[in-house]
Design a protein around this motif. Structure first.
Motif, PDB file in Angstrom:
ATOM      1  N   ASN A 141     -22.136  -4.258  15.261  1.00  0.00           N
ATOM      2  CA  ASN A 141     -21.202  -4.551  16.335  1.00  0.00           C
ATOM      3  C   ASN A 141     -20.594  -5.936  16.145  1.00  0.00           C
ATOM      4  O   ASN A 141     -21.126  -6.769  15.406  1.00  0.00           O
ATOM      5  N   ALA A 142     -19.511  -6.196  16.861  1.00  0.00           N
ATOM      6  CA  ALA A 142     -18.844  -7.489  16.757  1.00  0.00           C
ATOM      7  C   ALA A 142     -19.717  -8.638  17.247  1.00  0.00           C
ATOM      8  O   ALA A 142     -19.470  -9.794  16.898  1.00  0.00           O
ATOM      9  N   ASP A 143     -20.760  -8.329  18.037  1.00  0.00           N
ATOM     10  CA  ASP A 143     -21.667  -9.392  18.494  1.00  0.00           C
ATOM     11  C   ASP A 143     -22.681  -9.786  17.431  1.00  0.00           C
ATOM     12  O   ASP A 143     -23.518 -10.664  17.642  1.00  0.00           O
ATOM     13  N   GLY A 144     -22.624  -9.135  16.257  1.00  0.00           N
ATOM     14  CA  GLY A 144     -23.490  -9.476  15.140  1.00  0.00           C
ATOM     15  C   GLY A 144     -24.722  -8.623  14.996  1.00  0.00           C
ATOM     16  O   GLY A 144     -25.427  -8.715  13.988  1.00  0.00           O
ATOM     17  N   ASN A 145     -25.000  -7.777  15.986  1.00  0.00           N
ATOM     18  CA  ASN A 145     -26.208  -6.955  15.960  1.00  0.00           C
ATOM     19  C   ASN A 145     -25.945  -5.588  15.333  1.00  0.00           C
ATOM     20  O   ASN A 145     -24.824  -5.055  15.415  1.00  0.00           O
ATOM     21  N   LEU A 146     -26.969  -5.028  14.701  1.00  0.00           N
ATOM     22  CA  LEU A 146     -26.872  -3.665  14.209  1.00  0.00           C
ATOM     23  C   LEU A 146     -26.544  -2.738  15.371  1.00  0.00           C
ATOM     24  O   LEU A 146     -27.132  -2.854  16.453  1.00  0.00           O
ATOM     25  N   ASP A 176     -26.346 -11.937   8.214  1.00  0.00           N
ATOM     26  CA  ASP A 176     -27.075 -12.234   9.439  1.00  0.00           C
ATOM     27  C   ASP A 176     -26.127 -12.150  10.624  1.00  0.00           C
ATOM     28  O   ASP A 176     -24.924 -11.910  10.483  1.00  0.00           O
ATOM     29  N   ASN A 177     -26.674 -12.328  11.800  1.00  0.00           N
ATOM     30  CA  ASN A 177     -25.928 -12.197  13.039  1.00  0.00           C
ATOM     31  C   ASN A 177     -24.703 -13.101  13.068  1.00  0.00           C
ATOM     32  O   ASN A 177     -23.597 -12.681  13.423  1.00  0.00           O
ATOM     33  N   THR A 182     -12.409   2.684  27.657  1.00  0.00           N
ATOM     34  CA  THR A 182     -13.838   2.433  27.431  1.00  0.00           C
ATOM     35  C   THR A 182     -14.161   0.953  27.321  1.00  0.00           C
ATOM     36  O   THR A 182     -13.509   0.218  26.583  1.00  0.00           O
ATOM     37  N   PHE A 183     -15.208   0.546  28.051  1.00  0.00           N
ATOM     38  CA  PHE A 183     -15.823  -0.770  27.872  1.00  0.00           C
ATOM     39  C   PHE A 183     -17.015  -0.565  26.948  1.00  0.00           C
ATOM     40  O   PHE A 183     -17.940   0.186  27.272  1.00  0.00           O
ATOM     41  N   GLU A 184     -17.007  -1.223  25.778  1.00  0.00           N
ATOM     42  CA  GLU A 184     -18.053  -0.999  24.777  1.00  0.00           C
ATOM     43  C   GLU A 184     -19.096  -2.108  24.772  1.00  0.00           C
ATOM     44  O   GLU A 184     -18.748  -3.296  24.709  1.00  0.00           O
ATOM     45  N   ARG A 185     -20.356  -1.705  24.819  1.00  0.00           N
ATOM     46  CA  ARG A 185     -21.429  -2.679  24.624  1.00  0.00           C
ATOM     47  C   ARG A 185     -21.375  -3.135  23.170  1.00  0.00           C
ATOM     48  O   ARG A 185     -20.930  -2.408  22.283  1.00  0.00           O
ATOM     49  N   GLY A 186     -21.843  -4.338  22.900  1.00  0.00           N
ATOM     50  CA  GLY A 186     -21.800  -4.856  21.528  1.00  0.00           C
ATOM     51  C   GLY A 186     -20.489  -5.563  21.246  1.00  0.00           C
ATOM     52  O   GLY A 186     -20.484  -6.605  20.598  1.00  0.00           O
TER      53      GLY A 186
END
Length: 259
Positions: free
Chosen positions: A65-70, A29-30, A187-191
């Motif tokens: 992603n590192a934020d836990g989301n696919l 999970d997230n 680069t600034f990456e979303r996620g």
């Protein structure tokens, strides 16, 4: 529960990889993904990848992603999971695998630490002011700047990623400086919501955007410097569509362990 993991990096873009063919990591999970990717309280990484079985491909890549989301497609992650598959004995010198944006082909060196990864074709490049916007498996914003070494990429990238145009879906923000014989990219990456040492789909977007800007056609090879090293992007462009796009760079095992 104990789970074995491997840590890989591609030009400083680092990932946790888990062999999920036997459902080794349960109840994903997230919060679990965020914990594993946390650099103080977990393993640490820009993302987590699961290598899964697939009836029609050598394997399937599932990326968080590192934020836990696919996440959407990750180019450096794609190279790393190919190296991981070679380590596991799933492939030898070539791979055909499935990712979120579709099938991918890759070639890997005999030593297993350099991968040429084929990316999706791109036929749409738009502009936002003097910046270019395109999707290379993930959405990217490309802006040319000067004195990139001194730029506050975190705040400049965060502002663009969260402006009215891109806030809802998010976008990866790439700043590029022409260094003569190569391009320098940050680069600034979303996620991740931070600057990373490299972004594979990002440097791909930069190379394509520059060819579009210069109206170059034919077979093009672009050398790119990132904070974590060097990457090459090769492609064909006929003035309408970018095809035969290959992201070429290192994919190195850092360590393995259990958690």
């Amino acid at each position: 529960m104990t789970t074995q993991f491997h840590k890989y990096q591609g030009a400083g873009n680092d990932f946790i990889l888990i062999d999920q063919r036997m459902d080794n990591l349960k109840n994903i999970d997230n919060n679990l993904v965020k914990q594993l990717c946390d650099r103080r309280f977990g393993i640490g990484g820009d993302g987590l990848m699961l290598l899964q079985s697939h009836a029609d491909f050598d394997f399937e890549m599932v990326y968080y992603n590192a934020d836990g989301n696919l996440g959407s497609m990750c180019g450096n992650g794609g190279r790393c999971i190919v190296a991981f598959a070679k380590h596991l004995g799933i492939i030898d010198s070539e791979a055909n695998f499935l990712a979120v944006d579709g099938p991918h082909y890759a070639k890997i060196s005999a030593e297993g630490n350099w991968v040429d990864l084929q990316m999706i074709n791109v036929n749409e490049v738009t502009q936002d002011g003097n910046a270019y916007v395109l999707n290379t498996g993930s959405p990217h914003y490309v802006k040319e700047v000067t004195n990139l070494k001194e730029l506050d990429v975190f705040n400049a990238g965060k502002a663009i990623r969260n402006n009215e145009t891109y806030q809802v879906k998010g976008i990866n923000v790439n700043f590029v400086e022409n260094k003569g014989d190569h391009l320098f990219v940050r680069t600034f990456e979303r996620g991740v919501e931070y600057e990373t040492f490299a972004c594979g789909t990002g440097v791909t977007a930069v190379a394509l955007a520059r060819a579009k800007h210069l109206q170059q056609t034919g077979h093009i090879e672009t050398a790119i410097e990132v904070l974590g090293g060097h990457i090459n992007v090769k492609f064909d462009y006929d003035g309408q569509e970018f095809t035969n796009i290959f992201l070429c760079g290192p994919a190195v095992k850092v360590f393995e362990g259990t958690i």
